[in-house]
Design an enzyme around this catalytic site. Structure first.
Site, mmCIF file in Angstrom:
data_model
loop_
_atom_site.group_PDB
_atom_site.id
_atom_site.type_symbol
_atom_site.label_atom_id
_atom_site.label_comp_id
_atom_site.label_asym_id
_atom_site.label_seq_id
_atom_site.Cartn_x
_atom_site.Cartn_y
_atom_site.Cartn_z
ATOM 1 N N GLU A 35 16.271 55.782 38.431
ATOM 2 C CA GLU A 35 16.576 56.108 37.037
ATOM 3 C C GLU A 35 15.538 55.500 36.078
ATOM 4 O O GLU A 35 15.865 54.695 35.207
ATOM 5 C CB GLU A 35 17.989 55.651 36.680
ATOM 6 C CG GLU A 35 19.061 56.307 37.542
ATOM 7 C CD GLU A 35 20.481 56.024 37.074
ATOM 8 O OE1 GLU A 35 20.655 55.174 36.160
ATOM 9 O OE2 GLU A 35 21.420 56.652 37.600
ATOM 10 N N GLU A 233 23.276 59.442 44.106
ATOM 11 C CA GLU A 233 24.475 58.828 43.555
ATOM 12 C C GLU A 233 25.428 59.914 43.071
ATOM 13 O O GLU A 233 25.024 60.839 42.370
ATOM 14 C CB GLU A 233 24.152 57.909 42.368
ATOM 15 C CG GLU A 233 23.419 56.642 42.709
ATOM 16 C CD GLU A 233 23.221 55.759 41.483
ATOM 17 O OE1 GLU A 233 24.008 55.883 40.514
ATOM 18 O OE2 GLU A 233 22.280 54.954 41.483
#
Length: 339
Positions: A35, A233
């Protein structure tokens, strides 16, 4: 200066060189960042963390240096002749316009440009979108880059992606004029839109829309050379899970089973339609601590009981997931709304 510094890019590359040398014989899949857009967005775009400075110039510089660092690490890995792959784990927000009207579609396209394509395009295609250069120049956003850096990015794209997906993002055209003394922010071009009747996870305030996995998969297939990728995720954080504990002391988290079932369904559907998606990973195996809210929201298949010396106990979802792993049969009912 953190990732605003080109020196940090070099330090990161030197760090990667040491790690490759030590572990290349046992590690075959490498990822430069998880991220990479998040920190600078919270700090320099939305000013939610120290130093609470809204500065789109710094935000874009951080983006560029993380892209550049990834390209340098990919180049280093290949020059050393190591076996394996180098990728990056992104958290693109699957973005939908409020309507099919041109102004709403434009709002969604620009949101996508600033929050998704700013990393997807250079990492996979080796170049930033021209629209991004145009808008940054239009709003006098200053960031440093060179032709040599752009060439290095073009020549060293990643081998695969990890994709973190939790909820969709919906936007509409702005309904108010931008204050002329407010520094430029991409929100100049959009406003958030809440879909009436949407399914929600009230603990996080996040919409539940399992189809985002399928839509992202088709986009990667069609727009990003069908690069290898996996869901890195996916999960559901719930507050006060102890209220769902049964007489045997097991948390009955059927909501998590439904969440995983629906998202995994769309992952498998995307694979059937040719997406190079090679895995679906949960966030998370156990409840985990958050730097923002400690253990407030629980994500795990395994409970961590803070009141009982951090005892680990399987939730209902753990038994279900074990059976799914062993039988490899997914049985679920999905409302027509979500098919």
């Amino acid at each position: 200066g953190g990732w605003a510094s080109k020196h940090v890019v070099e330090l990161f590359t030197r760090y990667a060189e040491k790690v490759f040398a030590r572990y290349h014989h046992v590690v075959k899949r490498w990822f430069t960042f998880n991220e990479p857009i998040v920190v600078q967005t919270r700090v320099y775009l939305d000013a939610l963390r120290w130093p609470y400075e809204q500065n789109t110039h710094t935000w874009m510089q951080w983006n560029h240096h993380k892209v550049l660092a990834t390209a340098k690490v990919v180049k280093l890995f290949r020059e050393k002749g190591y076996s394996g792959s180098v990728g990056c784990i992104l958290n693109p927000e699957v973005t939908y316009p409020r309507s099919r009207a041109a102004h709403d579609i434009k709002a969604a396209e620009i949101y996508d440009l600033f929050y998704n394509r700013v990393f997807l395009d250079p990492l996979v295609h080796g170049r930033y979108p021209q629209e991004l250069f145009t808008l940054l120049e239009k709003h006098q956003v200053r960031w440093e880059y060179s032709d040599d850096e752009l060439a290095l990015i073009a020549e060293n794209t990643v081998d695969e992606l990890g994709i973190n997906l939790y909820y969709p993002h919906r936007v509409k055209a702005p309904s108010r004029a931008w204050h002329p003394e407010t520094p430029f922010h991409p929100a100049y071009y959009y406003e958030p839109f809440d879909l009436p009747g949407r399914r929600m996870n009230p603990s996080r305030g996040w919409e539940i829309a399992p189809r985002i996995i399928y839509d992202m998969a088709m986009r990667i297939k069609n727009d990003y050379r069908n690069i290898d990728w996996f869901v890195a995720e996916s999960g559901m954080g719930v507050e006060n899970e102890g209220q769902y504990r049964n007489r045997d002391g097991i948390i009955e988290d059927s909501y998590r089973i439904n969440f995983i079932s629906e998202h995994l369904y769309y992952t498998l559907l995307a694979r059937e339609e040719g997406a190079n998606c090679h895995g679906y990973m949960l966030w998370a195996f156990t409840d985990n601590v958050s730097p923002m809210n400690a253990f407030k929201n629980r994500y795990g298949l395994i409970e961590i009981d803070l009141a009982d010396n951090r005892a680990r106990r399987p939730k209902k979802s753990a038994s279900w997931f074990r059976q799914l792993r062993d039988k490899r049969v997914l049985t679920l009912t999905i409302d027509d709304e979500w098919k």
